[in-house]
Enzyme design. Structure first.
Site, short mmCIF file in Angstrom:
data_model
loop_
_atom_site.label_atom_id
_atom_site.label_comp_id
_atom_site.label_asym_id
_atom_site.label_seq_id
_atom_site.Cartn_x
_atom_site.Cartn_y
_atom_site.Cartn_z
N ILE A 149 0.86 -1.19 0.00
CA ILE A 149 0.00 0.00 0.00
C ILE A 149 0.90 1.24 0.00
CG2 ILE A 149 -1.76 1.31 1.26
CD1 ILE A 149 -2.88 -1.27 2.34
N HIS A 150 0.57 2.21 -0.85
CA HIS A 150 1.35 3.45 -0.94
C HIS A 150 0.39 4.63 -0.93
CE1 HIS A 150 4.92 1.16 -2.25
NE2 HIS A 150 3.98 0.32 -2.64
N ARG A 151 0.86 5.77 -0.44
CA ARG A 151 0.04 6.97 -0.59
C ARG A 151 0.09 7.40 -2.05
NH1 ARG A 151 4.45 10.80 2.51
NH2 ARG A 151 4.96 12.15 0.76
N GLU A 209 2.19 -11.82 -1.29
CA GLU A 209 1.38 -11.50 -0.10
C GLU A 209 -0.05 -12.04 -0.22
OE1 GLU A 209 3.53 -9.37 -1.54
OE2 GLU A 209 4.75 -8.46 0.03
N GLU A 258 1.09 11.84 7.55
CA GLU A 258 1.46 10.42 7.56
C GLU A 258 1.20 9.76 8.92
OE1 GLU A 258 2.42 7.89 5.99
OE2 GLU A 258 3.02 8.51 3.98
MN MN Z 1 6.68 -7.91 -0.62
#
Ligand code: MN
Length: 448
Positions: A149-151, A209, A258
């Site tokens: 997950i990234h912003r 994952e 954040e």
């Molecule tokens: Mn990974």
């Protein structure tokens, strides 16, 4: 497990009175974030009528350990070991036909993010951010998958700025960039708690994952092929954005509020071009309000699982670990152990520092201390620790860049041994006071 999609999980919460609807019109600028933050931990909230979009927004789907306990069907104390077992025993996913995948009900190559109810969360944020987008990519050389997950900053109708920390996705992107090629990606919005949690596992590079998610479901997770990129995504999601991280392009991204409760700065960062959007026919947009318990626990619980395993390797009598909410679910770790030999607490602390760069301060306590209760941990430090003997500090280690007190990520580490010295274990000197019968008292029966 009795659910495999976000909306099935929402149904379970609704039945239990833990999901509320906001029917009035709300602004995507601050208002959704403000209400979501206030409700987080008590209720999941669906905003049925966000201004400027006909798509509902949901937040707070896993706002406390109690929600995760329900979602994984294990007691709160078993969350970390349960996750760790799934990570150690991954299960393959299954690819299903597009015609069977709800996320393929509507397909458009004319992507327009401005039509989505993407919130602005904090005062100094540079704009609208996707905060609950599960990003899937493949190693361009081996085809191994990564989920993270990234912003994601909305830059215009089909471009996103992204923060990529030096982990698996960055490695994949650099391989592609060296050949001047884009890295294909898909961003999945509207996933269930198991998928979200699995995306945050501390895995070796190359471990998929989603196979941890399958292990947690107890059956293969259903994936479906994308339209414009060679990637498979969760078939029961709400929205999938397909695209590519462009090679040798950097554009301004940030600032953004954040998880440490500070702003990450504006810098030139990687840039995504979107090529396709697929959705359900009536999609629900999910947002996670940064730095809420929902955000901290999504990262914290999988980390606890991985840390527990590594600390146990060093000291087998380790019984539990806890990344505290005050420590942002990343920086402060409490370890509980049944110490058998003097010095084991310090060995456990070294193992913890080695398990995750982000861990900064570690406290070790005995088995009688409730590590989920900050008053108990504080009491152990107050009464079982002597700073000159039990505290040690290491300078100049690798920490977390989002911690503003570090020197661009260069960080000190501190270990605190708050366990009773072996020579006094079981003696009266450290005996907790106790009132016989207190535990069994039913107060109401006395007070009427
Ligand atoms: Mn990974």
């Amino acid at each position: 497990m009795s659910y495999k999609s976000m909306r099935e999980w929402m149904g379970i919460l609704e039945e239990q009175g833990r999901l509320k609807h906001v029917k009035r019109e709300v602004s995507t600028e601050y208002e959704i974030a403000a209400v979501g933050k206030k409700a987080c931990g008590k209720y999941a909230v669906v905003f049925d009528n966000p201004k400027g979009s006909n798509m509902p927004v949901v937040t707070g789907l896993t706002g406390s350990r109690e929600f995760f306990s329900k979602a994984l069907n294990v007691p709160i104390s078993e969350l970390a070991p349960h996750f760790e077992r799934a990570q150690a025993n991954p299960m393959e996913c299954r690819i299903i036909e597009k015609s069977l995948a709800p996320v393929k009900e509507v397909i458009t190559e004319d992507v327009d993010l401005t039509k989505l109810p993407i919130p602005v969360h904090h005062e100094k944020d540079s704009g609208s951010y996707i905060t609950a987008g599960v990003l899937v990519a493949k190693n361009p050389e081996t085809g191994e998958k990564n989920v993270s997950i990234h912003r994601l900053q909305v830059t215009d109708k089909n471009h996103l700025g992204i923060l990529i920390l030096p982990r698996h996705l960055m490695h994949f992107h650099r391989i592609a960039e060296k050949k001047n090629q884009p890295l294909e990606i898909a961003i999945v919005i509207g996933c269930d708690p198991i998928t979200m949690l699995s995306s945050q596992a501390l895995t070796p590079i190359g471990q998929d994952e989603f196979c941890i998610a399958s292990a947690l479901y107890g059956e293969p997770m259903e994936l479906v092929k994308c339209e414009t990129v060679d990637i498979e995504v969760p078939a029961h999601a709400e929205i999938v954005l397909e695209g590519k991280i462009l090679p040798n392009v950097r554009k301004p991204e940030g600032p953004f509020g954040e998880y440490p409760k500070y702003y990450g700065p504006r810098k030139d960062r990687e840039y995504i071009e979107l090529t396709c959007m697929t959705t359900r026919k009536d999609p629900i947009f999910q947002t996670i309000v940064p730095a809420t318990n929902e955000h901290l626990l999504l990262g914290g619980i999988p980390r606890e699982g991985g840390i527990l395993q590594l600390v146990k390797n060093a000291v087998p009598t380790t019984s539990a670990v806890h990344l505290t909410p005050g420590g942002t679910g990343r920086y402060h770790l409490v370890i509980q152990m049944d110490k058998r030999n003097e010095g084991e607490a310090k060995n456990a602390i070294f193992a913890a520092f080695g398990s995750s760069q982000e861990i900064k301060h570690v406290v070790v306590v005995d088995k009688d201390v409730d590590i989920f209760n900050p008053i108990e941990v504080n009491w152990a430090i107050a009464t079982r620790c002597q700073a000159d003997r039990d505290v040690f500090i290491v300078s100049g280690a690798c920490g977390n860049k989002l911690d503003p007190s570090t020197n661009d990520g260069l960080s000190a580490k501190m270990g605190i041994d708050a366990t009773v010295p072996m020579e006094y274990k079981g003696t009266d000197k450290f005996r907790r006071i106790q009132i016989p019968g207190e535990e069994e008292i039913d107060l109401d029966s006395y007070l009427g």
